[in-house]
Design a protein around this motif. Sequence first.
Motif, PDB file in Angstrom:
ATOM      1  N   ASP A 186       0.448   4.608 -11.093  1.00  0.00           N
ATOM      2  CA  ASP A 186      -0.549   4.496 -10.058  1.00  0.00           C
ATOM      3  C   ASP A 186      -0.254   5.279  -8.942  1.00  0.00           C
ATOM      4  O   ASP A 186      -1.148   5.875  -8.459  1.00  0.00           O
ATOM      5  CB  ASP A 186      -0.442   2.899  -9.812  1.00  0.00           C
ATOM      6  N   LEU A 187       0.939   5.130  -8.515  1.00  0.00           N
ATOM      7  CA  LEU A 187       1.397   5.793  -7.294  1.00  0.00           C
ATOM      8  C   LEU A 187       1.384   7.583  -7.325  1.00  0.00           C
ATOM      9  O   LEU A 187       0.889   7.953  -6.726  1.00  0.00           O
ATOM     10  CB  LEU A 187       2.732   5.478  -6.740  1.00  0.00           C
TER      11      LEU A 187
ATOM     12  N   LEU B 161     -10.671   8.939  -2.372  1.00  0.00           N
ATOM     13  CA  LEU B 161     -10.072   8.781  -1.003  1.00  0.00           C
ATOM     14  C   LEU B 161     -10.858   9.071   0.097  1.00  0.00           C
ATOM     15  O   LEU B 161     -11.540  10.010  -0.189  1.00  0.00           O
ATOM     16  CB  LEU B 161      -8.879   9.452  -1.161  1.00  0.00           C
TER      17      LEU B 161
ATOM     18  N   ALA C 152      -4.186  12.741  -3.457  1.00  0.00           N
ATOM     19  CA  ALA C 152      -4.142  13.071  -1.929  1.00  0.00           C
ATOM     20  C   ALA C 152      -3.617  14.707  -1.946  1.00  0.00           C
ATOM     21  O   ALA C 152      -3.548  14.973  -0.793  1.00  0.00           O
ATOM     22  CB  ALA C 152      -3.368  12.159  -1.565  1.00  0.00           C
TER      23      ALA C 152
ATOM     24  N   PHE D 258      -2.282   8.402  -7.381  1.00  0.00           N
ATOM     25  CA  PHE D 258      -2.759   8.403  -6.030  1.00  0.00           C
ATOM     26  C   PHE D 258      -2.363   9.736  -5.450  1.00  0.00           C
ATOM     27  O   PHE D 258      -3.129  10.214  -4.470  1.00  0.00           O
ATOM     28  CB  PHE D 258      -2.289   7.243  -5.328  1.00  0.00           C
ATOM     29  N   THR D 259      -1.051  10.214  -5.469  1.00  0.00           N
ATOM     30  CA  THR D 259      -0.624  11.120  -4.749  1.00  0.00           C
ATOM     31  C   THR D 259      -1.053  12.372  -5.179  1.00  0.00           C
ATOM     32  O   THR D 259      -1.427  13.457  -4.456  1.00  0.00           O
ATOM     33  CB  THR D 259       0.981  11.144  -4.809  1.00  0.00           C
TER      34      THR D 259
ATOM     35  N   PHE E 165       0.938  -1.296   0.128  1.00  0.00           N
ATOM     36  CA  PHE E 165      -0.056  -0.081   0.053  1.00  0.00           C
ATOM     37  C   PHE E 165       1.080   1.099  -0.096  1.00  0.00           C
ATOM     38  O   PHE E 165       1.898   1.191   0.225  1.00  0.00           O
ATOM     39  CB  PHE E 165      -0.901  -0.096   1.136  1.00  0.00           C
TER      40      PHE E 165
ATOM     41  N   ARG F 114      -5.048   6.430   2.324  1.00  0.00           N
ATOM     42  CA  ARG F 114      -4.151   5.134   1.942  1.00  0.00           C
ATOM     43  C   ARG F 114      -4.734   4.761   0.693  1.00  0.00           C
ATOM     44  O   ARG F 114      -5.884   4.993   0.155  1.00  0.00           O
ATOM     45  CB  ARG F 114      -4.364   4.008   3.019  1.00  0.00           C
ATOM     46  N   HIS F 115      -3.781   3.990  -0.019  1.00  0.00           N
ATOM     47  CA  HIS F 115      -4.138   3.406  -1.374  1.00  0.00           C
ATOM     48  C   HIS F 115      -3.523   2.088  -1.444  1.00  0.00           C
ATOM     49  O   HIS F 115      -2.367   1.937  -1.479  1.00  0.00           O
ATOM     50  CB  HIS F 115      -3.441   4.221  -2.485  1.00  0.00           C
ATOM     51  N   ASP F 116      -4.333   1.184  -1.631  1.00  0.00           N
ATOM     52  CA  ASP F 116      -4.087  -0.089  -1.687  1.00  0.00           C
ATOM     53  C   ASP F 116      -3.622  -0.756  -2.930  1.00  0.00           C
ATOM     54  O   ASP F 116      -3.871  -0.238  -4.205  1.00  0.00           O
ATOM     55  CB  ASP F 116      -5.144  -1.483  -1.600  1.00  0.00           C
ATOM     56  N   ILE F 117      -2.288  -1.303  -2.993  1.00  0.00           N
ATOM     57  CA  ILE F 117      -1.375  -1.697  -4.313  1.00  0.00           C
ATOM     58  C   ILE F 117      -1.805  -3.035  -4.548  1.00  0.00           C
ATOM     59  O   ILE F 117      -1.520  -3.918  -3.695  1.00  0.00           O
ATOM     60  CB  ILE F 117       0.012  -1.510  -4.195  1.00  0.00           C
TER      61      ILE F 117
END
Length: 230
Positions: free
Chosen positions: A205-206, A154, A213, A209-210, A115, A189-192
């Motif tokens: 992907d990351l 999120l 956020a 997500f950021t 994650f 949080r973000h599940d990978i």
Amino acid sequence: MAGAFKGFGPKAIPFLKALDFHQSREWFQENRDLYDSELHGPFCDLVETLSERFEAAKLGLRGDRKRSLFRINRDVRFSKDKRPYNRHLSAILSPDGTKMEQGVFYVHIGLERCFAGVAWWQPAPELLQAMRKAIVTRPAAFRAMVSSLKKAGLELDAEGRLKRAPRGFEDVGDEDLAQAIRSRHFVVRHDIDPATIHSSALVDDLVDFTLGAKPLLDWGRAIQGTAVAA
């Protein structure tokens, strides 16, 4: 030398499983080359690739292969659990590139889960107090941040919230604000999907997500400025 992240090796998770089974320095040293090629080396590349992408996206987060990664060795000095090795590898990217800052990106590759998170994690008392005051005195800004997070799929993590309102905030009536004030940290949080860690697509992907956020980072940074100046 730094390299673009191409994915973790196919034996990255199997290595962690085997290390967790053996939990011995002798086994680790015998398999150190496998650790470096399948897990540690790619993780270093991931951190530096993310650092470049975060800079391009103006996220105010950076890291490097020397300072950002946590050691796979456990600190067992004050723990009843004397196993010498973690079941995961993790890293932090922060505004100054160290692990001591607030408003950070965290990534965790492990046996239980993989994650990422963006967090104001256990902020110092003066910053936490400033955040709680900001929630009460500027509720529209807090709610706008929460709404922006929801649009990105999120939501703030409720883990670790106090059971009662902290001193000085007992009279807050709005339920959403009352819950937020009981938070000891502010995290999304973000599940990978573990199946995706072997591809360079993990970087996109990351980063996505950021970016989603970022409202949490911006909200905290605005408050952090007032807390430092106070």
